[in-house]
Write a protein that holds these residues in place. Sequence first.
Motif, mmCIF file in Angstrom:
data_model
loop_
_atom_site.group_PDB
_atom_site.id
_atom_site.type_symbol
_atom_site.label_atom_id
_atom_site.label_comp_id
_atom_site.label_asym_id
_atom_site.label_seq_id
_atom_site.Cartn_x
_atom_site.Cartn_y
_atom_site.Cartn_z
ATOM 1 N N LEU A 1 70.734 -3.419 76.153
ATOM 2 C CA LEU A 1 71.835 -4.114 75.475
ATOM 3 C C LEU A 1 72.850 -3.123 74.922
ATOM 4 N N LEU A 2 72.365 -2.008 74.355
ATOM 5 C CA LEU A 2 73.283 -0.983 73.839
ATOM 6 C C LEU A 2 74.098 -0.364 74.974
ATOM 7 N N ASP A 3 73.449 -0.075 76.088
ATOM 8 C CA ASP A 3 74.136 0.537 77.224
ATOM 9 C C ASP A 3 75.241 -0.354 77.767
ATOM 10 N N HIS A 4 75.079 -1.664 77.610
ATOM 11 C CA HIS A 4 76.049 -2.616 78.163
ATOM 12 C C HIS A 4 76.933 -3.249 77.085
ATOM 13 N N GLY A 5 76.876 -2.726 75.865
ATOM 14 C CA GLY A 5 77.726 -3.244 74.800
ATOM 15 C C GLY A 5 77.429 -4.677 74.432
ATOM 16 N N LEU A 6 76.144 -5.055 74.453
ATOM 17 C CA LEU A 6 75.765 -6.451 74.260
ATOM 18 C C LEU A 6 75.000 -6.701 72.973
ATOM 19 N N THR A 7 74.895 -5.718 72.104
ATOM 20 C CA THR A 7 74.164 -5.952 70.856
ATOM 21 C C THR A 7 74.998 -6.794 69.897
ATOM 22 N N ALA A 8 74.321 -7.349 68.891
ATOM 23 C CA ALA A 8 74.986 -8.229 67.927
ATOM 24 C C ALA A 8 76.154 -7.509 67.260
ATOM 25 N N ASP A 9 77.287 -8.196 67.158
ATOM 26 C CA ASP A 9 78.462 -7.564 66.558
ATOM 27 C C ASP A 9 78.525 -7.753 65.047
ATOM 28 N N ASP A 10 77.540 -8.434 64.478
ATOM 29 C CA ASP A 10 77.529 -8.653 63.033
ATOM 30 C C ASP A 10 76.351 -7.942 62.373
ATOM 31 N N CYS A 11 75.836 -6.898 63.037
ATOM 32 C CA CYS A 11 74.684 -6.205 62.460
ATOM 33 C C CYS A 11 75.086 -5.482 61.176
ATOM 34 N N ASP A 12 74.159 -5.412 60.246
ATOM 35 C CA ASP A 12 74.408 -4.802 58.933
ATOM 36 C C ASP A 12 73.386 -3.696 58.713
ATOM 37 N N LEU A 13 73.769 -2.470 59.059
ATOM 38 C CA LEU A 13 72.870 -1.334 58.884
ATOM 39 C C LEU A 13 72.927 -0.778 57.467
ATOM 40 N N ASP A 14 73.880 -1.247 56.659
ATOM 41 C CA ASP A 14 74.003 -0.742 55.284
ATOM 42 C C ASP A 14 72.791 -1.103 54.433
ATOM 43 N N GLN A 15 72.036 -2.114 54.853
ATOM 44 C CA GLN A 15 70.856 -2.488 54.069
ATOM 45 C C GLN A 15 69.751 -1.439 54.170
ATOM 46 N N TRP A 16 69.889 -0.519 55.152
ATOM 47 C CA TRP A 16 68.963 0.608 55.274
ATOM 48 C C TRP A 16 69.799 1.881 55.334
ATOM 49 N N PRO A 17 70.188 2.423 54.201
ATOM 50 C CA PRO A 17 71.078 3.589 54.184
ATOM 51 C C PRO A 17 70.522 4.755 54.999
ATOM 52 N N GLY A 18 71.443 5.450 55.658
ATOM 53 C CA GLY A 18 71.049 6.653 56.373
ATOM 54 C C GLY A 18 71.203 6.583 57.876
ATOM 55 N N PHE A 19 71.428 5.376 58.418
ATOM 56 C CA PHE A 19 71.597 5.264 59.866
ATOM 57 C C PHE A 19 73.069 5.423 60.231
ATOM 58 N N ALA A 20 73.331 6.327 61.175
ATOM 59 C CA ALA A 20 74.715 6.595 61.585
ATOM 60 C C ALA A 20 75.268 5.489 62.479
ATOM 61 N N THR B 1 59.525 -4.177 57.599
ATOM 62 C CA THR B 1 60.812 -3.488 57.736
ATOM 63 C C THR B 1 61.088 -3.131 59.193
ATOM 64 N N PHE B 2 60.065 -2.690 59.899
ATOM 65 C CA PHE B 2 60.248 -2.349 61.319
ATOM 66 C C PHE B 2 60.793 -3.546 62.088
ATOM 67 N N PHE B 3 60.187 -4.717 61.916
ATOM 68 C CA PHE B 3 60.617 -5.877 62.691
ATOM 69 C C PHE B 3 61.943 -6.446 62.193
ATOM 70 N N GLU B 4 62.256 -6.259 60.922
ATOM 71 C CA GLU B 4 63.590 -6.627 60.443
ATOM 72 C C GLU B 4 64.642 -5.747 61.109
ATOM 73 N N GLN B 5 64.378 -4.455 61.177
ATOM 74 C CA GLN B 5 65.322 -3.533 61.810
ATOM 75 C C GLN B 5 65.452 -3.813 63.299
ATOM 76 N N LEU B 6 64.337 -4.082 63.958
ATOM 77 C CA LEU B 6 64.386 -4.388 65.378
ATOM 78 C C LEU B 6 65.238 -5.628 65.646
ATOM 79 N N ASP B 7 65.094 -6.633 64.799
ATOM 80 C CA ASP B 7 65.815 -7.899 64.999
ATOM 81 C C ASP B 7 67.309 -7.780 64.706
ATOM 82 N N GLU B 8 67.687 -6.799 63.912
ATOM 83 C CA GLU B 8 69.069 -6.713 63.424
ATOM 84 C C GLU B 8 70.095 -6.591 64.542
ATOM 85 N N LEU B 9 69.752 -5.919 65.621
ATOM 86 C CA LEU B 9 70.724 -5.686 66.695
ATOM 87 C C LEU B 9 70.704 -6.777 67.774
ATOM 88 N N PHE B 10 69.818 -7.769 67.616
ATOM 89 C CA PHE B 10 69.744 -8.856 68.594
ATOM 90 C C PHE B 10 70.566 -10.050 68.131
#
Length: 258
Positions: free
Chosen positions: A142-161, A249-258
């Motif tokens: 999905l990342l390679d094809h630009g298909l991940t969720a466009d409303d993902c919120d990585l700020d809830q886990w500080p530190g991810f670029a 937390t792992f499964f919350e993070q995994l779900d965030e980009l779907f």
Amino acid sequence: MSFDLPKAVAQFIGDAALIADEIGESPSHVHHFTRGNDRFFLKVSAAIYAPTTYSVRREARVLDWLSGRLAVPEVVLAASNGDGEFMITRAVPGESLAARISAGRPVVELFRDALHRLQAVQVDDCPFDSRVEVRLRELAYLLDHGLTADDCDLDQWPGFAGPRDLLAHLEASRPREDVVFSHGDLCDNNVFVDDRDNLYFIDLGRGGRADRWADITLVLRNLRDDISDDAAGEFLAAIGQADDGARRTFFEQLDELF
């Protein structure tokens, strides 16, 4: 809808009006329609999603396999063409747990029963794999094809670029899996209950063998967000499960980009 319908799909729909369903966040297109006294759903996924759990043909196979094992929609037909994949299902009875939450009615015990019924499905001969390795490979696609969720919120886990950084973190922190049958998107919109408290499950494209916390995590988040932290705690108590913060937390993070 900008898809050309396969002949069999178009013939089944006939002159019935297709009404768009606005519930849900997947990239699939969903419409409902009626024939006589029966209500049906048409679900369409674009061809680019064929290798993923967004594939409508995959969902049709999951539903067919679950028939007789779990209360799921009847698959009337599934087809594909150059535009994508198409599935028609018969509507399940009852109302969603989301409707019960909106009405202020209790749902914790229903979520408990839903989880129990899902995890009671035997997976020894289950042909559908939704374990972490498969999901991470799907996420990379999905990342390679630009298909991940466009409303993902990585700020809830500080530190991810960015999303790739999160994917690398998930690759490096895979949990040891306790495999059961998993719905894959267990939330209040995907569980229905009739007036006798019989449960029905929809949107099972991600269904298959997976860690038990894949479903538990989504229920807890649903209850926290839509009811309260106390309701989430009641759910854990009801299923006799201590919280596992790292796995959750792992499964919350995994779900965030779907």
